[in-house]
Scaffold this motif. Structure first.
Motif, short mmCIF file in Angstrom:
data_model
loop_
_atom_site.label_atom_id
_atom_site.label_comp_id
_atom_site.label_asym_id
_atom_site.label_seq_id
_atom_site.Cartn_x
_atom_site.Cartn_y
_atom_site.Cartn_z
N GLU A 114 0.85 -1.18 0.00
CA GLU A 114 0.00 0.00 0.00
C GLU A 114 0.89 1.24 0.00
O GLU A 114 1.83 1.33 0.79
N GLN A 121 -5.01 5.11 -3.74
CA GLN A 121 -4.84 4.62 -2.36
C GLN A 121 -5.22 5.71 -1.36
O GLN A 121 -5.84 5.43 -0.34
N SER A 151 -4.03 3.15 7.25
CA SER A 151 -4.08 2.31 6.05
C SER A 151 -5.49 1.78 5.83
O SER A 151 -6.31 1.71 6.75
#
Length: 294
Positions: A114, A121, A151
């Motif tokens: 990521e 993202q 995240s």
């Protein structure tokens, strides 16, 4: 639960978990009470005791003596409390200290990575508070307390590595404050359910780097925290960019700064969750943040 019942309950819980009792008291005692500062000092002493205990700095006799003194200090404080020192007791009318709540973490077989600075993202990241992404320069900006950038995926069931470049400010501004200094950090193991969250923080105090647990007893970030070891010296200079590489394996956490190993600590058992950033009074400028599973 009246005041007498509350005191009795807390004393029984001391045998189980002193940290949980202190976290409970920190939420119950009014900040303008004469006992609030005393409670902060006891909590700091307990955290110091735990760090020395974990690192083997105390003999068995010293551990017993110190623990007995801490217990006596907490009991003395509990006995001295009056109704005027406490907030309303309705929320305390429960059978046990608020438990931590853990969300279900999805199982998956494939390795993932990521990158926070990728536009697709960035849109998926969990943002608590005000965060700004300068797309043209690829930089993320955040500041203040109770601000978190997290995240979209959960990490921890496999080994993983975080690569990030961060520039800090405001450390000098808050350097003279004992409690309210800048405490930025890199977050690991974030799990949350409604208003309850638990996470681990690679804490950057400006003078040290260390691992802390936050919300381990279901309390607020400002009050329910514990330093899990003594850490190591690490100075932050305002407006200097640091290149961090953080390797998380099944047994330990290694923190490299500018390709030099600065800090290593045993990995906590419950470290699976989201990862990310918190400024905590500092201003942070992040030019790169990537998570890669090994």
């Amino acid at each position: 639960m009246d005041l007498s019942e509350y005191k009795t309950y807390l004393k029984k819980q001391l045998v189980v978990d002193k940290s949980a009792v202190l976290a409970n008291l920190l939420e119950a005692i009014k900040q303008n009470s004469n006992f609030y500062d005393e409670l902060i000092i006891i909590q700091s002493s307990l955290n110091m005791f735990k760090r020395k205990e974990m690192t083997g700095q105390l003999t068995n006799e010293e551990e017993k003596t110190t623990e007995n003194k801490l217990t006596a200090g907490i009991i003395s404080l509990i006995n001295s409390l009056d109704q005027k020192d406490l907030i309303e007791l309705e929320w305390l009318n429960k059978e046990k200290i608020r438990p931590r709540e853990i969300v279900d973490i999805p199982n998956r077989d494939s390795l993932i990575e990521e990158k926070f600075q990728e536009k697709n993202q960035w849109e998926k990241l969990e943002k608590i508070g005000r965060w700004h992404f300068n797309v043209e320069h690829g930089k993320i900006f955040g500041q203040g307390v109770y601000q978190f950038l997290l995240s979209s995926n959960y990490y921890g069931d496999k080994n993983f590595t975080i690569f990030t470049k961060i520039r800090f400010n405001n450390y000098e501004k808050f350097s003279s404050n004992f409690l309210d200094n800048a405490n930025a950090g890199i977050i690991l193991g974030w799990v949350a359910n409604n208003d309850i969250r638990r996470y681990y923080n690679i804490l950057l105090t400006g003078k040290e780097i260390l691992l802390e647990g936050v919300g381990l007893h279901g309390g607020d970030d400002y009050r329910d925290f514990v330093h899990l070891d003594v850490g190591t010296s690490f100075s932050i200079t305002d407006d200097q960019e640091f290149d961090f590489t953080i390797k998380i394996s099944k047994s330990k956490i290694d923190v490299f700064v500018d390709d030099e190993l600065k800090y290593s600590v045993k990995r906590p058992d419950e470290l699976t969750g989201k990862v990310g950033l918190r400024p905590w009074r500092s201003k942070i400028e992040c030019s790169y943040f990537e998570i890669v599973e090994d």
